[in-house]
Design a protein around this motif. Structure first.
Motif, PDB file in Angstrom:
ATOM      1  N   GLN A  53       0.946  -1.145   0.029  1.00  9.97           N
ATOM      2  CA  GLN A  53      -0.003  -0.067  -0.030  1.00  9.97           C
ATOM      3  C   GLN A  53       0.903   1.027  -0.018  1.00  9.97           C
ATOM      4  N   ALA A  54       1.880   1.381   0.748  1.00 13.25           N
ATOM      5  CA  ALA A  54       2.826   2.416   0.589  1.00 13.25           C
ATOM      6  C   ALA A  54       3.593   2.522  -0.597  1.00 13.25           C
ATOM      7  N   VAL A  55       3.899   1.722  -1.306  1.00 11.70           N
ATOM      8  CA  VAL A  55       4.475   1.784  -2.624  1.00 11.70           C
ATOM      9  C   VAL A  55       3.607   2.119  -3.681  1.00 11.70           C
ATOM     10  N   THR A  56       2.384   1.840  -3.509  1.00 12.43           N
ATOM     11  CA  THR A  56       1.282   2.323  -4.471  1.00 12.43           C
ATOM     12  C   THR A  56       1.336   3.894  -4.321  1.00 12.43           C
ATOM     13  N   CYS A  77       3.436   6.000  -3.032  1.00 14.77           N
ATOM     14  CA  CYS A  77       4.410   6.491  -3.472  1.00 14.77           C
ATOM     15  C   CYS A  77       4.566   6.842  -4.913  1.00 14.77           C
ATOM     16  N   LYS A  78       4.319   5.690  -5.586  1.00 13.57           N
ATOM     17  CA  LYS A  78       4.197   5.783  -7.000  1.00 13.57           C
ATOM     18  C   LYS A  78       3.211   6.802  -7.561  1.00 13.57           C
ATOM     19  N   GLY A  79       2.125   6.791  -7.002  1.00 17.78           N
ATOM     20  CA  GLY A  79       1.166   7.976  -7.286  1.00 17.78           C
ATOM     21  C   GLY A  79       1.456   9.107  -7.142  1.00 17.78           C
ATOM     22  N   LEU A  80       2.366   9.641  -5.945  1.00 14.14           N
ATOM     23  CA  LEU A  80       2.933  10.607  -5.511  1.00 14.14           C
ATOM     24  C   LEU A  80       3.835  11.140  -6.777  1.00 14.14           C
ATOM     25  N   ILE A  81       4.832  10.336  -6.838  1.00 14.30           N
ATOM     26  CA  ILE A  81       5.721  10.650  -7.826  1.00 14.30           C
ATOM     27  C   ILE A  81       5.169  10.903  -9.237  1.00 14.30           C
ATOM     28  N   SER A  82       4.284  10.147  -9.699  1.00 12.50           N
ATOM     29  CA  SER A  82       3.524  10.352 -10.828  1.00 12.50           C
ATOM     30  C   SER A  82       2.816  11.798 -11.085  1.00 12.50           C
TER      31      SER A  82
END
Length: 85
Positions: free
Chosen positions: A1-4, A6-11
């Motif tokens: 869930q944390a990885v998802t 972070c990926k959304g934030l980076i996007s």
């Protein structure tokens, strides 16, 4: 869930969906540039700002806002700081 998350934030950052004011870092310019032992992002930015316009350059004792910008992968971190304004 944390990885998802972070990926959304980076996007969002890469798509310019994040307000620049949320990415600004400020550091205190507490002594003259030659007294710092190692290059610091805010000090290098202060030097560049002084070269651009000495009248508006930050003085010792001020806080220097900056953002980190994209650059060459071999560039030093201290050279990737830039004035957010």
């Amino acid at each position: 869930q944390a990885v998802t998350f972070c990926k959304g934030l980076i996007s969002d950052v890469l798509q310019n969906k994040v307000d620049l004011s949320l990415l600004v870092v400020t550091k205190s310019y507490s002594r003259s540039a030659d007294q710092y032992k190692s290059p610091q992002p805010h000090v290098e930015l202060a030097k560049r700002m002084a070269a651009r316009d000495p009248d508006t350059a930050p003085c010792v004792g001020e806080r220097i806002p900056y953002v980190m910008v994209r650059g060459d992968k071999r560039a030093k971190r201290c050279d990737l700081s830039e004035d957010p304004l």
